[in-house]
Design an enzyme around this catalytic site. Structure first.
Site, PDB file in Angstrom:
ATOM      1  N   ALA A 389       0.824  -1.259  -0.008  1.00  0.00           N
ATOM      2  CA  ALA A 389      -0.040  -0.017  -0.009  1.00  0.00           C
ATOM      3  C   ALA A 389       0.736   1.211   0.077  1.00  0.00           C
ATOM      4  O   ALA A 389       1.894   1.349   0.712  1.00  0.00           O
ATOM      5  CB  ALA A 389      -0.772  -0.100   1.251  1.00  0.00           C
ATOM      6  N   HIS A 424      -4.844   4.333   7.289  1.00  0.00           N
ATOM      7  CA  HIS A 424      -3.390   4.692   7.459  1.00  0.00           C
ATOM      8  C   HIS A 424      -3.110   5.577   6.049  1.00  0.00           C
ATOM      9  O   HIS A 424      -2.369   6.752   6.178  1.00  0.00           O
ATOM     10  CB  HIS A 424      -2.663   3.491   7.564  1.00  0.00           C
ATOM     11  N   GLU A 425      -3.511   5.153   5.068  1.00  0.00           N
ATOM     12  CA  GLU A 425      -2.984   5.899   3.904  1.00  0.00           C
ATOM     13  C   GLU A 425      -3.574   7.146   3.466  1.00  0.00           C
ATOM     14  O   GLU A 425      -3.248   7.994   3.177  1.00  0.00           O
ATOM     15  CB  GLU A 425      -3.452   4.789   2.848  1.00  0.00           C
TER      16      GLU A 425
HETATM   17  O1  X8Z Z   1       4.368   0.243   4.607  1.00  0.00           O
HETATM   18  C1  X8Z Z   1       3.554   0.572   5.585  1.00  0.00           C
HETATM   19  C2  X8Z Z   1       2.150   1.441   4.814  1.00  0.00           C
HETATM   20  C3  X8Z Z   1       2.624   2.177   3.860  1.00  0.00           C
HETATM   21  S1  X8Z Z   1       3.590   3.517   4.461  1.00  0.00           S
HETATM   22  C4  X8Z Z   1       1.345   0.328   4.342  1.00  0.00           C
HETATM   23  N1  X8Z Z   1       3.620   0.358   6.718  1.00  0.00           N
HETATM   24  C5  X8Z Z   1       4.550  -0.336   7.321  1.00  0.00           C
HETATM   25  C6  X8Z Z   1       4.467  -1.973   6.848  1.00  0.00           C
HETATM   26  O2  X8Z Z   1       3.660  -2.244   5.990  1.00  0.00           O
HETATM   27  O3  X8Z Z   1       5.545  -2.713   6.970  1.00  0.00           O
HETATM   28  C7  X8Z Z   1       2.332   0.609   7.645  1.00  0.00           C
HETATM   29  C8  X8Z Z   1       2.788   0.048   8.964  1.00  0.00           C
HETATM   30  C9  X8Z Z   1       4.260  -0.419   8.860  1.00  0.00           C
HETATM   31 ZN    ZN Z   2       2.667   4.981   5.563  1.00  0.00          ZN
END
Ligand code: X8Z
Ligand code: ZN
Length: 676
Positions: A389, A424-425
């Protein structure tokens, strides 16, 4: 682009352009021409220089993001060639701007101008060597690695395409199956896709380190740590300090989870006291929410239901049934596939509308119409895409008269995890919209952890009461059991994440500074997993594997400390918004949905972007200039007390392999947890 400097960041938080990696099959001779200092008038003032860079940056940005978007949503050689070219052009310009900025060193200038010049130097997570051939090699490797991740496929029976699965399907096994061997196969299968990245990653490290040294940093890790309005050494110490605050809570959660797993899988629910990597419901053990069936403190009889995933699944079914009802009874297979996809898209958009409504209820604007047209909501079935995402600002607000072009890119499924990820997005998207009026160099998070914390702050406000208000769960009878269940649900997402949020860059900091060498990549990886998370692989993972490469942010080169910091900040922001909303009572009961006072304060913070030191921005929202995990502990205090009782008499903690301490470039004080 939600990286520190917007400019570069692509949002997945990821750094965009920069880290994005686009394949460039052949280096052409003209790529070897430095773009150079063309356009730098000899008598240019520092203010005029910054204004020019802002204008040039904004002008080149849409072409860069368009190429990146295309290559992430349509992985093939052509799109990657174009993206690599665009990235090369951008990184060359960036190097040139940085070079030009040197003549202002030591000159008097306004704090804003000085800040803009500093930000320029931190403008990418992938600093490129000046040498054009090596710059080109870097973008080629980076492109290749991200493409390998996006297209990663595991075929259980070689040559039998029926047996092939991609990440989404393999994750589904970990989320849903409780069969030990099926989970092990899915986990090991996904990790096969990373083995071929090892050599590329080794070379990648050499090249970005060269770029970092040319900028005056000792290595890329130091450069990454330089983006926090404090020294790199201070930032590393901050992460130790914050982890020290949360670690006792994590140890209790670990102890509890291990006990339950040992009951679920007699004789193999733990590995020398560590949690088996393939049994945590998540490919990377970063979020244990999918293990709810194993870890729920109380059954539904006692505590009521918080089955958000089940509710989303039922919603989707009903959308599908509506569509099918409109079809001829004798619908053929092809047509059925079409109808199913229509229903998936419509439901994914519904989930996104729900998230948007939270933001608009705070007084924030509706998403622009173009968002709905240009976003990738679900996984296309005719091509490979990067499903991880991300949120994108395509044009930094656009030129006069044009509207902002913001999008998200996901492969949404009707489950709780994806529902949260949408919130989150949209946090990234609302940050973009709020700071789009600022000069491009200030279009970024106050620091990158802020960018990651916006949507997550909203997630914390998704209390059972809120979920009930949007029809995803039924009546909630207040009780101690219901409270503990609600707390556990949040802890499995937030607390379980924290040591993971730390260990990824502990590993990369070591790789970049040379204390972890290619001969030790995998050993060091698992030593750090053991030390911080208390997680271990069930079978030996020697140096013929490259398990770090199976996590998106490593081949995608997205710094990860931001997520650790975000998991501290989001509780501070949440508390501040609850205060602004006049919340009375325990912190964990607060939801500020619909509250314009809180929303206004939040928007004001977002509008600051990266135009001032984050400490100032933080103070305006929370009254303090410090990151601090005490709000985390305040929030979870009922759970922590409950866990203490549950774990009483058990011997908690785990022994990390001895090598872990040696491999860790920034060891937290104290060894592995002794006990809880
Ligand atoms: O990569 C992300 C988001 C996009 S910034 C989906 N996250 C990290 C992951 O998935 O490893 C959100 C939480 C941690
Ligand atoms: Zn993010």
């Amino acid at each position: 682009m939600n990286h520190r400097h917007a400019l570069l960041a692509l949002a997945i938080g990821a750094s965009l352009a920069l880290s994005a990696c686009k394949r460039e099959p052949t280096a052409t001779p003209d790529a070897a021409q430095p773009v150079a200092t063309a356009g730098a008038p000899a008598d240019e003032t520092a203010d005029a220089f910054v204004a020019r860079v802002n204008a040039e940056l904004k002008a080149m940005y849409p072409e860069l993001t368009a190429a990146q978007w295309l290559s992430s949503t349509y992985i093939n050689d052509d799109s990657q060639l174009l993206a690599a070219k665009a990235n090369e052009k951008f990184l060359t310009s960036l190097n040139s701007w940085i070079e030009q900025s040197k003549k202002f060193e030591g000159q008097q200038m306004s704090p804003e101008t000085a800040r803009a010049i500093t930000l320029l130097k931190l403008g990418t997570a992938m600093p490129a060597p000046k040498d054009p051939a090596r710059l080109s090699e870097l973008t080629r490797i980076a492109t290749k690695m991200e493409g390998m991740y996006g297209a990663g496929t595991y075929c259980k029976a070689a040559g039998d395409s029926q047996s092939c699965r991609q990440l989404g399907e393999l994750e589904e096994v970990l989320a849903k199956s409780r069969d030990y061997d099926a989970q092990l196969d899915a986990w090991q299968g996904w990790h096969t896709i990373a083995r071929p990245m090892r050599e590329d990653y080794t070379r990648f490290v050499e090249l970005v380190n060269e770029g970092s040294r040319e900028l005056g940093y000792a290595n890329t890790g130091e450069m990454w740590r330089a983006g926090y309005d404090m020294s790199p050494v201070e930032l590393a110490a901050e992460t130790d300090r914050l982890w020290g605050q949360v670690k006792p809570l994590y140890e209790q959660l670990h102890c509890y989870a291990r006990t339950r797993l040992e009951a679920q899988y007699p004789g193999r629910g733990s590995v020398d006291g560590l949690l088996p990597a393939h049994l945590m419901g998540n490919m990377w053990q970063q979020d244990w929410g999918n293990l709810w069936d194993v870890l729920a403190p109380y059954g539904e009889q006692q505590a009521g239901s918080l089955d958000v995933g089940g509710a989303l699944q039922r919603q989707y079914q009903s959308v599908l049934n509506d569509h099918l009802a409109r079809e001829n009874a004798l619908i053929d297979t092809d047509r059925r596939v079409e109808v199913v996809r229509k229903a998936q898209l419509e439901h994914a958009q519904q989930m996104t509308r729900q998230a948007e409504e939270f933001y608009t209820s705070l007084g924030m604007p509706a998403l622009p119409e173009s968002y709905w047209q240009k976003t990738q909501f679900i996984k296309p079935r005719d091509r490979d895409v990067v499903c991880h995402a991300s949120a994108w600002d395509m044009n930094m607000g656009g030129e006069d008269g044009k509207s902002p072009d913001v999008r998200t890119k996901m492969c949404i499924k009707p489950n709780e995890e994806d529902f949260f990820t949408i919130y989150h997005e949209l946090g990234h998207v609302y940050y973009y919209l709020a700071y789009n009026n600022l000069p491009p160099l200030f279009q970024g998070g106050a620091h990158d952890g802020f960018h990651e914390a916006i949507g997550d702050t909203i997630e914390l406000a998704m209390t059972p009461a809120y979920l009930k208000s949007i029809g995803l769960v039924g009546d909630q009878q207040p009780s101690q059991e219901a409270l503990i269940n609600a707390q556990m649900r949040m802890a499995l997402a937030k607390v379980a994440f924290m040591p993971f949020g730390l260990m990824i860059d502990r590993w990369r900091w070591g790789v970049f500074d040379g204390s972890i060498t290619p001969e030790n990549y995998n050993t060091a990886w698992w030593d750090l997993k053991a030390k911080y998370q208390g997680v271990a692989p069930a079978t030996a993972r020697g140096e013929d594997f490259f398990d770090a490469g199976a996590k998106y942010h490593v081949p995608g080169n997205t710094p990860y400390t931001r997520y650790f910091l975000s998991h501290v900040l989001q509780f501070q922001f949440y508390k501040a918004l609850c205060d602004a909303a006049g919340h009375q009572g325990p912190l964990y009961e607060c939801t500020f949905a619909g509250n314009k006072a809180g929303g206004g304060k939040f928007w004001a913070m977002l509008s600051r972007g990266n135009s001032q030191p984050w400490q100032q921005t933080m103070k305006e929202l929370t009254g303090t200039e410090q990151m601090d995990a005490s709000a985390v502990l305040e929030y979870f205090s009922p759970l922590q007390e409950w866990l203490r009782q549950q774990n009483e008499g058990r011997s908690c903690g785990w022994q990390a392999p001895a090598a872990a301490a040696a491999a860790d470039p920034a060891p937290a004080k104290g060894a592995a947890p002794g006990n809880g």
